[in-house]
Scaffold this active site. Structure first.
Site, PDB file in Angstrom:
ATOM      1  N   HIS A 185       0.852  -1.198   0.000  1.00  0.00           N
ATOM      2  CA  HIS A 185       0.000   0.000   0.000  1.00  0.00           C
ATOM      3  C   HIS A 185       0.882   1.241   0.000  1.00  0.00           C
ATOM      4  CE1 HIS A 185       0.856   0.460   4.239  1.00  0.00           C
ATOM      5  NE2 HIS A 185       0.346  -0.741   4.512  1.00  0.00           N
ATOM      6  N   HIS A 201       4.154   1.462   2.042  1.00  0.00           N
ATOM      7  CA  HIS A 201       5.277   0.704   1.476  1.00  0.00           C
ATOM      8  C   HIS A 201       5.904   1.462   0.313  1.00  0.00           C
ATOM      9  CE1 HIS A 201       2.548  -2.695   2.979  1.00  0.00           C
ATOM     10  NE2 HIS A 201       3.501  -2.524   3.875  1.00  0.00           N
ATOM     11  N   CYS A 226      -5.530 -18.413  22.072  1.00  0.00           N
ATOM     12  CA  CYS A 226      -6.821 -18.859  21.538  1.00  0.00           C
ATOM     13  C   CYS A 226      -6.631 -20.248  20.949  1.00  0.00           C
ATOM     14  CB  CYS A 226      -7.355 -17.911  20.472  1.00  0.00           C
ATOM     15  SG  CYS A 226      -8.827 -18.571  19.633  1.00  0.00           S
ATOM     16  N   CYS A 245      -7.643 -20.464  17.225  1.00  0.00           N
ATOM     17  CA  CYS A 245      -6.625 -19.874  16.344  1.00  0.00           C
ATOM     18  C   CYS A 245      -5.298 -20.604  16.479  1.00  0.00           C
ATOM     19  CB  CYS A 245      -6.363 -18.413  16.703  1.00  0.00           C
ATOM     20  SG  CYS A 245      -7.722 -17.293  16.393  1.00  0.00           S
ATOM     21  N   CYS A 267     -11.195 -13.727  22.111  1.00  0.00           N
ATOM     22  CA  CYS A 267     -10.580 -13.652  20.784  1.00  0.00           C
ATOM     23  C   CYS A 267     -11.466 -12.789  19.871  1.00  0.00           C
ATOM     24  CB  CYS A 267     -10.454 -15.050  20.200  1.00  0.00           C
ATOM     25  SG  CYS A 267      -9.892 -15.040  18.485  1.00  0.00           S
ATOM     26  N   HIS A 276     -12.883 -15.340  17.141  1.00  0.00           N
ATOM     27  CA  HIS A 276     -13.810 -16.385  17.566  1.00  0.00           C
ATOM     28  C   HIS A 276     -14.771 -15.946  18.655  1.00  0.00           C
ATOM     29  CE1 HIS A 276     -10.460 -18.633  15.685  1.00  0.00           C
ATOM     30  NE2 HIS A 276     -11.469 -19.307  15.161  1.00  0.00           N
ATOM     31  N   LYS A 309      -6.695   9.032   9.924  1.00  0.00           N
ATOM     32  CA  LYS A 309      -5.922   7.849   9.606  1.00  0.00           C
ATOM     33  C   LYS A 309      -6.570   7.163   8.395  1.00  0.00           C
ATOM     34  CE  LYS A 309      -4.496   3.780  11.972  1.00  0.00           C
ATOM     35  NZ  LYS A 309      -3.503   3.097  12.327  1.00  0.00           N
ATOM     36  N   LYS A 322      -9.261   0.991   5.228  1.00  0.00           N
ATOM     37  CA  LYS A 322     -10.177   0.436   4.223  1.00  0.00           C
ATOM     38  C   LYS A 322     -11.620   0.679   4.636  1.00  0.00           C
ATOM     39  CE  LYS A 322      -7.446  -2.352   1.491  1.00  0.00           C
ATOM     40  NZ  LYS A 322      -6.861  -3.589   1.084  1.00  0.00           N
TER      41      LYS A 322
HETATM   42 ZN   LIG Z   1      -9.426 -17.214  17.941  1.00  0.00          ZN
END
Ligand SMILES: [Zn+2]
Length: 704
Positions: A18, A21, A137, A140, A161, A164, A318, A321
């Protein structure tokens, strides 16, 4: 032989490139070209950081191996660097470093081993085995950092999390630690003894107070059972190195630390120590952890760590997206020449501070500084050399017996005045460049543009050309502007390589401007009788309204490219994008007032400051005046205005007026009118009163 080594951070290969970079690469590329131009052998590194749990997971989701996933993202980086002229083929980076390279594995293994056998300044082992404790987690299969979990509703409950929404477990696992806490005194000594080690100074102060506040030891490995994708810890295959440890080391493995083959290609002794260019968000890793690792490995410290600010949107928010206010690289590539993007990046971000980036501001800067500024100076100078000197650079000398004549037209008979001004500007320019203050350096360069523009408008070469006695004065003015252009092209080469070369070639040189050392420029270096090249426009003016409309059309369509399919982080794939913001301008808020125009409509009118060069009555018309108006172009415009009843033509000469520059030319009484002078209309008779300025404004300046 002097050498120089500059690095961008290596970018985490879990998302496509982006603006941030692109920016650090542009800065590093500019510095590298600047050094090379001065005959300094330079090595420029950029690349990707390819290990760790995030890449492992992204690969899994995409049905790829982690290396395939990294290759896929690197493909985007290679495409981007080629599009913006930053790759090796365009004279940009020397290496696109990847931490999955076998030589990196070898180098970082050697680096770890060195640390493992070192004692800290306080006599302890630099690396020791301990337990890493954190929120884990299970779904994860990963530890969660503070920004990856939601704080619990009540303090006695565990956090949850973000992906999740399940409670996290407090888990502890075996880990190797680096005894950072023993390096605080040596780090503080380093900052004291080298006040330029971290720049700018405000950032150095942040680093100092962080270290003075006490340091905690760093966990530098993970059990292989929790993070597989990484460099194995030497002599303990049950651990992989923590991704940051492995990534920082790339700066030395890339040039040959710990690998003889690689050392032959680049040269560790030759190039180290290097200059690290980093965003302020990762300064701590580069100015605290990395120097401590280097101390422990007994490797010399970097030359310095340069921390730049971040890009925010045009209103200071800032970029994200979700807000839909990001600057898309494919839009930049499609609508803007690379040099204009480079110029904007370097001109707009004041060193150390955040910079604002908007498409509109980019268009404005391109049109004002580049099209009307540098580009116009170049085309008008070269066009006049073509027209008045048969395309050959004239002599800049005014003979003794012509000095008085020259003086009468206001032309400085002593060319050392202008030479002195430009030499001084060059010195300042280089000084700012050395300090990474590109914005200030460019301001200085543009003071030369303004000075030469003023010289041309004051001297009025088109009038001098009519008087054979003023041939030498005319020649001197044209020589001075062409010589100034030569200096500008050499100085600006690192910032705008293509445009600088174009100016240099149009001036009649066949060599590469990238080989001309700006420190060695001396006034008068442009040989007289040089035949100039073909004059071509450098920076075509960008139609603002049209371009902004095209950009917004290109953004509002379905925008699901394959690139977007790469999640930025584990969490972002779960974020629902907000609907596009409704366009709510002040005008829209007023009901029933359909006659308001949008700012884009106003922007369609190109209003310019002009100076009346000549004015005369038109025979057989008591209303029309025929004027020549200098609006900063190679030739003054011919404009007819119905003001003859109210203005004495000779009193208008030298007056600053406002000209509608993009009005379609039309014929009045057999004369073409190339624009319109703006005037107020007073009373029932409609008496015209010409709009003017009470302050000094340069010809060609845009009204907005
Ligand atoms: Zn998780």
């Amino acid at each position: 032989m002097k050498t120089f080594y500059i690095t961008t951070p290596i970018y985490y290969a879990n998302s496509v490139p982006h603006l941030g970079h692109l920016y650090t690469m542009v800065v590093a590329d500019t510095v590298a070209r600047y050094k090379r131009q001065q005959g300094i052998e330079t090595y420029f590194l950029t690349g990707t950081d390819e290990h760790g749990i995030n890449i492992e997971r992204a690969a899994e989701r995409a049905g790829r191996t982690p290396k395939e996933q990294a290759d896929y993202v690197v493909g985007y980086y290679k495409k981007m660097t080629a599009a913006f002229g930053l790759d090796t083929a365009h004279g940009g980076y020397d290496i696109f470093m990847r931490t999955t390279e076998p030589f990196h594995y070898e180098g970082v293994t050697e680096f770890w081993r060195r640390l493992a056998r070192t004692k800290t300044p306080k006599g302890n082992d630099a690396i020791y085995k301990g337990h890493y404790e954190g929120w884990f987690c299970a779904a994860c299969a990963a530890y969660k950092t503070e920004d990856e979990y939601a704080k619990p509703a009540r303090p006695e409950l565990p956090p949850t999390c973000l992906i999740h929404e399940t409670p996290l477990d407090r888990v502890s696992e075996e880990s190797y630690f680096f005894r950072l806490s023993d390096y605080d005194e040596d780090l503080l000594k380093l900052y004291e003894s080298r006040p330029n080690f971290v720049q700018p100074e405000s950032r150095l102060n942040e680093v100092k107070s962080f270290v003075a506040g006490g340091l905690q030891d760093l966990s530098i490995s993970r059990l292989k059972s929790s993070v597989k994708w990484g460099v194995p810890v030497p002599d303990d295959p049950s651990h992989t190195m923590y991704v940051w440890f492995d990534a920082l080391t790339n700066y030395i493995t890339a040039i040959g630390f710990g690998n003889a083959e690689r050392d032959k290609v680049a040269g560790f002794k030759k190039y180290w120590p290097g200059t690290h260019l980093v965003g302020k968000d990762i300064l701590r890793f580069h100015a605290v952890y990395w120097p401590a690792f280097l101390m422990a490995a007994d490797v010399e410290q970097p030359r310095n760590v340069i921390a730049h600010g971040m890009w925010v949107d045009a209103t200071g928010r800032k970029m994200s997206k979700t807000l839909g206010n990001t600057i898309e690289l494919d839009v930049l590539e499609r609508f803007f020449p690379t040099d204009t993007v480079r110029y904007f990046c370097l001109r707009e971000m004041v060193f150390g501070q955040d910079g604002r980036f908007g498409y509109e501001a980019l268009i404005d800067r391109t049109n004002s500084d580049l099209a009307s500024g540098l580009g116009n100076l170049s085309s008008r100078t070269l066009t006049m050399i073509g027209r008045y000197c048969d395309g050959v650079v004239p002599s800049g000398k005014i003979a003794e017996d012509r000095l008085l004549l020259a003086k009468r037209t206001g032309v400085d008979t002593d060319e050392t005045t202008i030479a002195g001004f430009i030499e001084h500007a060059r010195t300042q320019f280089l000084q700012h460049f050395e300090n990474f203050a590109f914005s200030r350096a460019l301001e200085v360069a543009w003071s030369i543009v303004a000075r030469i523009d003023k010289m041309i408008s004051d001297a009025k070469p088109w009038d001098l050309a009519k008087d054979p006695n003023q041939q030498q004065t005319l020649n001197a003015v044209l020589y001075r502007s062409a010589e100034a252009l030569r200096w500008l092209s050499v100085m600006l080469y690192p910032v705008m390589p293509e445009a600088a070369q174009e100016i240099y070639t149009q001036l009649g040189f066949s060599e590469s401007v990238g080989n001309v050392n700006p420190r060695e420029l001396s006034w008068g270096g442009l040989p007289e009788n040089t035949r100039i090249g073909e004059v071509k426009p450098l920076f075509p003016r960008i139609d603002k309204a049209k371009t902004l409309a095209a950009i917004s059309a290109s953004r509002s369509g379905t925008h699901a490219t394959e690139a977007d399919a790469v999640p930025e982080a584990a969490t972002s794939s779960q974020t629902t994008p907000a609907p596009p913001m409704e366009r709510a301008t002040e005008a829209d808020a007023v009901p029933g007032l359909a006659s308001f125009i949008d700012i884009d409509d106003f922007a369609k009118v190109d209003l310019r400051v002009g100076e009346v060069i000549s004015a005369e009555r038109l025979p057989k018309s008591d209303k029309l005046l025929l004027m020549k108006i200098d609006i900063g172009e190679a030739e003054p415009r011919q404009v007819l205005a119905g003001i003859a009843e109210y203005y004495e033509p000779e009193k208008l000469i030298g007056r600053k007026v406002v000209v509608v520059a993009n009005l379609k030319p039309r014929k009045l009484r057999g004369h073409e009118s190339q624009g319109m002078v703006v005037a107020a209309s007073i009373g029932e008779q409609g008496r015209p009163v010409i709009a003017t300025f009470t302050e000094d404004v340069p010809n060609g300046a845009r009204l907005k």
